[in-house]
Design a protein around this motif. Sequence first.
Motif, mmCIF file in Angstrom:
data_model
loop_
_atom_site.group_PDB
_atom_site.id
_atom_site.type_symbol
_atom_site.label_atom_id
_atom_site.label_comp_id
_atom_site.label_asym_id
_atom_site.label_seq_id
_atom_site.Cartn_x
_atom_site.Cartn_y
_atom_site.Cartn_z
ATOM 1 N N GLY A 133 -73.983 13.582 -42.034
ATOM 2 C CA GLY A 133 -72.820 12.901 -41.463
ATOM 3 C C GLY A 133 -72.676 11.508 -42.056
ATOM 4 O O GLY A 133 -73.145 11.235 -43.164
ATOM 5 N N SER A 134 -72.074 10.612 -41.274
ATOM 6 C CA SER A 134 -71.679 9.320 -41.857
ATOM 7 C C SER A 134 -72.870 8.418 -42.220
ATOM 8 O O SER A 134 -72.685 7.427 -42.925
ATOM 9 N N ASP B 64 -73.295 6.594 -35.331
ATOM 10 C CA ASP B 64 -74.424 7.357 -34.796
ATOM 11 C C ASP B 64 -75.292 7.906 -35.931
ATOM 12 O O ASP B 64 -74.888 7.876 -37.096
ATOM 13 N N ASP C 210 -76.862 11.219 -37.215
ATOM 14 C CA ASP C 210 -76.911 12.679 -37.103
ATOM 15 C C ASP C 210 -78.107 13.163 -37.897
ATOM 16 O O ASP C 210 -78.260 12.813 -39.072
ATOM 17 N N SER D 259 -70.978 19.821 -45.893
ATOM 18 C CA SER D 259 -69.764 19.010 -45.796
ATOM 19 C C SER D 259 -70.106 17.531 -45.999
ATOM 20 O O SER D 259 -69.294 16.763 -46.511
ATOM 21 N N ARG E 242 -60.242 4.378 -40.556
ATOM 22 C CA ARG E 242 -61.180 4.501 -39.434
ATOM 23 C C ARG E 242 -61.177 3.235 -38.569
ATOM 24 O O ARG E 242 -61.188 3.308 -37.347
ATOM 25 N N ASN F 187 -63.709 10.663 -36.183
ATOM 26 C CA ASN F 187 -63.771 10.050 -37.515
ATOM 27 C C ASN F 187 -63.804 11.109 -38.602
ATOM 28 O O ASN F 187 -63.238 10.916 -39.678
#
Length: 529
Positions: free
Chosen positions: A186-187, A198, A200, A291, A313, A332
């Motif tokens: 994730g981000s 957060d 992940d 992804s 964002r 997001n």
Amino acid sequence: MSEQTSFLRKVKHFAKTKLAKRQEQADRSVLISCLSRTNEKKFVTFLSRHGDIKKYFFYESYGMYAVVEYANQESVASLLKDAGIPSVNHESLVPFKSRLLSLRNIGSADSSNQQSGQLCQPQTTIPINELIQKLSREESIDQQVTSLTEAYQLTEENSRLRFLVCSLLKDIAAAYFPECTIKPFGSSVNGFGKLGCDLDMFLDLDSISGRRAKMPKSGLLLDYQLKRANSERAVTQSILSVIGECVDQFGPGCVGVQKILNARCPLVRFAHQASGFQCDLTANNRVAMKSTELLYLYGELDPRVRSLVFTVRCWARAHGITSSIPGAWITNFSLTVMVLFFLQKRSPPIIPTLDHLRDLAGPADKSVIEGNDCTFVSDFSKIQLQSNTETLEQLLCEFFEFYSTFAFNRFSLNIRKGKEQSKPEISPLHIQNPFETSLNVSKNVNATQLERFVALCQESSWLLQQSEMKKPKGATGASTSTPWGLATLLLPSQVAGIKGRKKRRREPASERIKSLLESLKNNNQQKQS
Ligand code: CTP
Ligand code: MG
């Protein structure tokens, strides 16, 4: 070799080695809670007794902490051997040893301990008001977008801390699965992470050795006896349940542990106090890893991609379009896919479609996960970009214009094809999941939230078209701070004012209450399912 090709080759190399390097650094690191007045020199001398320190930094999160990376793994073992279990209330402590330690100062406090000299590395973004001030001092909208990206993106230190938390968690999971790894996704690693996002995490059990690729033709062999469950999902749930319990009962500084095992993607959610990260631990989530890789690739192809994603964002957060609380809000991840789709629709396109990236893939790139085709090219140098010269200012205006008029009622956004397609199901916002193509990434979004997004796009597009918005207010170089350009788009009051002028809309408070009710309803449904 063209300049672009050589650049992309370097990027590919960087991407491949970066994660492994970060993981390895994290395994050689410790996290230490310090006294706020710890003398830096004394601290380093004390810790250097165990070996060479490669890097260290201090930061604040409910107290002062230091991340210390040793040059060698043995130094960590030596340091842990020296550390003691506090003797107070001995029986009420779980004697779980980890690389999260506390530094104490015994005896009389000498004067050298009284001065704090450390420079703390920020782990959160600057407040929105400060950001607005900062942007207002820039000289062009392009510079504002770049400046926002620089202020918000993860720092080197924050990224190290994220990998360290994964490594600490791995030590807990290793009690059951000694060869497992915990990887961030994730981000935190896709290039679109903002300070404070957060963490992940993905518990990877495939790294456990002993999986036979090929059976020998004859002779004796030994297999481990393993317990069988009803389904892969049941295995994931039971592993997360046990590890979640361990994190809850024994994990130092892990609080508010929630096991959300009936969600589509089962997870354990908790707060890691020492780092200040909100953590989501998943298992068996390989598609999300893919992804993450895809988003990283898109972000590296052209610097305008990341800048635009950061700006959109930030704009969405400033207006409550996104939220840290789960609910009917746009996420997001959805916003990022919307930006990617928009950039594929430019003429000429700024980024290629996912189908094109799949067509460029080599045999080693082939990846099918749970029946989903996750194949795309990993050799960046095969990707030929078209020469689109639009500025960030133009792209920002066009983004708002594009989504102000997009026929969300009829079409789904599809980054695989780079084209809108008829919606396969009724849902206000439909964004096809790039790999699990039967899923809608924005299934949670209700009509009210989509309407708010469109209305804000209209207002922002209108604002950016006003000529007085396009240049700094006051003399350039002066310490002027009157909001203009992008800074104006982040001002809540301005938007509220325009809302009133354009058409009467519901009060923001009632919107929030509606969304909260919606989110409670969704949560209840999720619990019941
Ligand atoms: N993901 C997905 N489908 C969704 C939601 C999430 O595939 N409907 C995957 C994406 O790879 C996403 C990751 O899970 O990047 C983590 O999800 P989330 O934390 O919601 O998004 P982030 O991209 O990490 O963004 P944020 O900064 O808001 O955490
Ligand atoms: Mg995330």
